[in-house]
Write an enzyme that holds these catalytic residues in place. Structure first.
Site, mmCIF file in Angstrom:
data_model
loop_
_atom_site.group_PDB
_atom_site.id
_atom_site.type_symbol
_atom_site.label_atom_id
_atom_site.label_comp_id
_atom_site.label_asym_id
_atom_site.label_seq_id
_atom_site.Cartn_x
_atom_site.Cartn_y
_atom_site.Cartn_z
ATOM 1 N N SER A 124 46.737 43.474 34.587
ATOM 2 C CA SER A 124 47.591 43.103 35.710
ATOM 3 C C SER A 124 48.338 44.305 36.289
ATOM 4 O O SER A 124 47.723 45.185 36.874
ATOM 5 C CB SER A 124 48.554 42.005 35.271
ATOM 6 O OG SER A 124 49.264 41.504 36.366
ATOM 7 N N ASP A 172 49.374 43.951 43.058
ATOM 8 C CA ASP A 172 49.295 44.572 41.733
ATOM 9 C C ASP A 172 47.813 44.828 41.399
ATOM 10 O O ASP A 172 46.916 44.577 42.220
ATOM 11 C CB ASP A 172 49.991 43.708 40.668
ATOM 12 C CG ASP A 172 49.286 42.390 40.431
ATOM 13 O OD1 ASP A 172 48.571 41.922 41.334
ATOM 14 O OD2 ASP A 172 49.433 41.815 39.336
ATOM 15 N N ASP A 229 45.517 43.427 39.629
ATOM 16 C CA ASP A 229 44.508 42.359 39.631
ATOM 17 C C ASP A 229 44.693 41.374 40.779
ATOM 18 O O ASP A 229 44.065 40.315 40.798
ATOM 19 C CB ASP A 229 44.465 41.628 38.276
ATOM 20 C CG ASP A 229 45.721 40.842 37.994
ATOM 21 O OD1 ASP A 229 46.801 41.234 38.486
ATOM 22 O OD2 ASP A 229 45.651 39.825 37.272
ATOM 23 N N ASP A 271 47.024 39.321 41.988
ATOM 24 C CA ASP A 271 47.619 37.981 42.001
ATOM 25 C C ASP A 271 49.079 37.991 42.451
ATOM 26 O O ASP A 271 49.755 36.974 42.391
ATOM 27 C CB ASP A 271 47.454 37.266 40.646
ATOM 28 C CG ASP A 271 48.142 37.979 39.503
ATOM 29 O OD1 ASP A 271 48.722 39.057 39.728
ATOM 30 O OD2 ASP A 271 48.087 37.454 38.368
HETATM 31 MG MG MG Z 1 48.722 40.417 38.063
#
Ligand code: MG
Length: 454
Positions: free
Chosen positions: A94, A237, A239, A241
Site C-alpha cells: 500500500s 498511494d 496500490d 486505493d
Molecule cells: Mg493502499
C-alpha cells in the site's frame, strides 16, 4: 494476530516478507478457501513479481487454479474477485516505503477478509497443516490480459460522467509511480477531463516520491497545480486505493476536510457512517448537522468494512465511510476503497464550485501526527505503559477501542501502536495549532521519555 496486522501482512521484502513466507501464508489461505479458482495481482514494487510467483505456487500447491492479473490497483483486484466470485491475493504494501511488501487477502465477494477469517488462515498457517495436494491435482494458471481494462470500465460505468465532462475540468494527477499509473490517467481522461501528470510512470524504485500520499511527499503535485490551470490535484498511494487532493491554487486539502465535504454531500438523516477512532471533529460535526449516526472502529480497513456489513445486515444505509487518509468507501459502489472512484466523486462536487470553496467550511482545525519508532518489544511496552499512566490522570473522556483516545471538548489526542510499522502513532486535533501540539506532546513526550529509560 501475529501474522496479520490491521491492514494485512506487511514488512521489508526478503527480510520479513520472503517468498517462502508468502508461499506458506497463501497456501494456508488457499486451504481455507477450498476454491477451485483464485486470482493473484501485485502493485509496482520491485519485489512484486517475485512474491506474486510465490503466491501463485502456494495456491497451485493446494490445488487452486490461478488467474494472474499482473500489475493492477488493489480495487481492481477486488473488482475482479467480486465479478468472478473467486478469492484473490494482492501483493502490496500500500503506502509503505519502497523496500516494503505484503499480502492482502480478498474474499470471493471482493472484500478484504474479516478479522475472524484472517484468524482462521493464521491458525492453518501456524499449524503447518496446509492442504498440499497430490501432483495430479496441483492448480493450473493463466494470464488475464484484460483485467486492467475491465477495472477501468467498471469505474467509468459507476460514475455519472456528464456533469464532470460538461464542467471542462483540468486534473493534475500524481499516481506516485504506483499501480494507478496504469489506470487513473485513462479514467480521468474518459471522464472528460484534461489530464496532466507527474510521477506517472510505473516504477518500483519510486524515484519521484514515496508511495504515501502525505503533504510532505506531494510538493511536486502542489507545484504542478499552482503553475498550471488545473482545477484539482489528485494523488494516490502505491496500490491506488486512496485519493488526496489539492485545490485549484495548489493548496493541500487535508484528507479529513475532503472526507467531510464528500460526507456532507452524501449523508442524510437516519444514515450511518463508519470511521476509525482517529476520526476528525470535522466528520463528527457533519454527522451532527445531518442527523447521521457515527460508528467508530479500531484503525484498519477490515474493521471498517466488517462494521459496514453489519449495519447493512440491520437494514441501515451507509452511503459513505472511511478515514481521513484518503481511503474512503462508497459502499453502494463497492466495499473496496478505490482511489480513482473517490477522485471521480470529488470531481463531481468540483463541477459545481471551486475546490477551495467546497472545503472551506471544513477548515479551521489543526491536526498533528507524530510517530515514535521502537527497536524492541520492551521499548514498545514501556511507551504504551507511559501513555496509559498519563491518560488515566487526564481530565478528559477516555476511549480505548484502539489505543487510547482522550477527548478534551476543544480537541482530542490518540496514541496507538501502528499495525504495519514498528512505531507508535500520536494524533491530535484542535482549533488552535498550539493546543493540538500541546495535546500531542503530552503523550509523545511521555512515550519518548519511557523509551529512553529502557
Ligand atoms: Mg493502499
Amino acid at each position: 494476530m501475529d501474522v496479520f496486522g490491521s491492514s494485512g501482512t506487511r514488512g521489508v521484502a526478503n527480510e520479513d516478507i520472503t517468498p517462502a513466507f508468502v508461499l506458506q501464508v497463501v497456501a494456508a489461505a488457499g486451504t481455507v478457501w477450498e476454491a477451485d479458482r483464485t486470482a493473484v495481482a501485485h502493485d509496482t514494487r520491485l519485489t512484486g513479481r517475485m512474491l506474486e510467483n510465490a503466491a501463485v505456487s502456494g495456491l497451485q500447491s493446494v490445488g487452486c487454479d490461478v488467474d494472474r492479473l499482473g500489475v493492477i490497483p488493489t480495487p481492481g483486484a477486488q473488482a475482479y474477485a467480486a465479478s468472478e466470485a473467486t478469492p484473490a491475493v494482492m501483493i502490496t504494501a500500500s503506502h509503505n516505503p519502497p523496500e516494503y511488501n505484503g499480502i492482502k487477502l480478498i474474499g470471493p465477494d471482493g472484500t478484504e477478509l474479516s478479522v475472524s477469517e484472517l484468524e482462521t488462515v493464521e491458525e492453518v498457517f501456524l499449524s503447518e497443516s496446509d492442504g498440499v495436494c497430490s501432483w495430479r491435482r496441483t492448480g493450473s494458471e493463466r494470464r488475464i490480459e484484460n483485467a486492467t481494462q475491465r477495472y477501468i470500465d467498471g469505474v467509468l460505468d459507476a460514475v455519472n460522467r456528464e456533469p464532470i465532462a460538461n464542467a471542462d475540468l483540468t486534473v493534475a494527477l500524481d499516481p506516485g509511480h504506483g499501480a494507478a499509473s496504469l489506470t487513473s490517467p485513462q479514467i480521468f481522461r474518459e471522464l472528460g477531463c484534461r489530464v496532466i501528470t507527474v510521477n506517472a510512470q510505473p516504477d518500483g524504485r519510486f524515484p519521484g516520491r514515496d508511495p504515501e500520499p502525505v503533504e510532505t511527499n506531494l510538493s511536486d503535485l502542489g507545484r504542478l497545480v499552482a503553475t498550471s490551470d488545473a482545477d484539482l490535484g489528485i494523488a494516490h498511494d502505491g496500490d491506488g486505493d486512496r485519493a488526496i487532493f489539492f485545490d485549484e491554487s495548489g493548496g493541500y486539502i487535508e484528507g479529513d476536510a475532503a472526507l467531510a465535504a464528500l460526507a456532507n454531500a452524501e449523508l442524510e438523516a437516519e444514515n450511518a457512517t463508519v470511521a476509525a477512532v482517529n476520526v476528525s471533529q470535522r466528520l463528527v460535526d457533519v454527522c451532527d448537522q445531518t442527523g447521521t449516526t457515527l460508528e467508530l472502529t479500531p484503525i484498519g480497513s477490515t474493521y471498517i468494512t466488517s462494521r459496514i456489513q453489519q449495519l447493512h445486515a440491520e437494514g441501515i444505509a451507509v452511503p459513505i465511510a472511511g478515514e481521513g487518509n484518503g481511503g474512503i468507501y462508497f459502499p453502494e459502489y463497492s466495499l473496496a476503497r478505490d482511489g480513482a472512484y473517490i477522485g471521480a466523486r470529488f470531481l463531481s462536487l468540483i463541477a459545481e464550485q471551486p475546490a477551495s470553496e467546497l472545503v472551506e467550511p471544513f477548515g479551521g482545525y489543526h491536526n498533528v501526527r507524530l510517530k515514535i519508532g521502537y527497536g524492541s518489544r520492551e521499548e514498545r511496552d514501556a511507551m504504551l505503559r507511559a501513555v496509559e499512566t498519563v491518560s488515566e490522570r487526564a481530565d478528559a473522556d477516555r476511549t480505548t477501542t484502539d489505543g487510547v483516545r482522550l477527548d478534551y471538548g476543544d480537541g482530542w489526542v490518540l496514541a496507538r501502536p501502528s499495525g504495519t510499522e514498528p512505531v507508535i502513532r500520536v494524533y491530535a486535533e484542535a482549533h488552535e495549532k498550539n493546543r493540538a501540539e500541546e495535546l500531542a506532546s503530552r503523550l509523545y513526550d511521555a512515550a519518548c521519555e519511557a523509551r529512553e529509560s529502557v
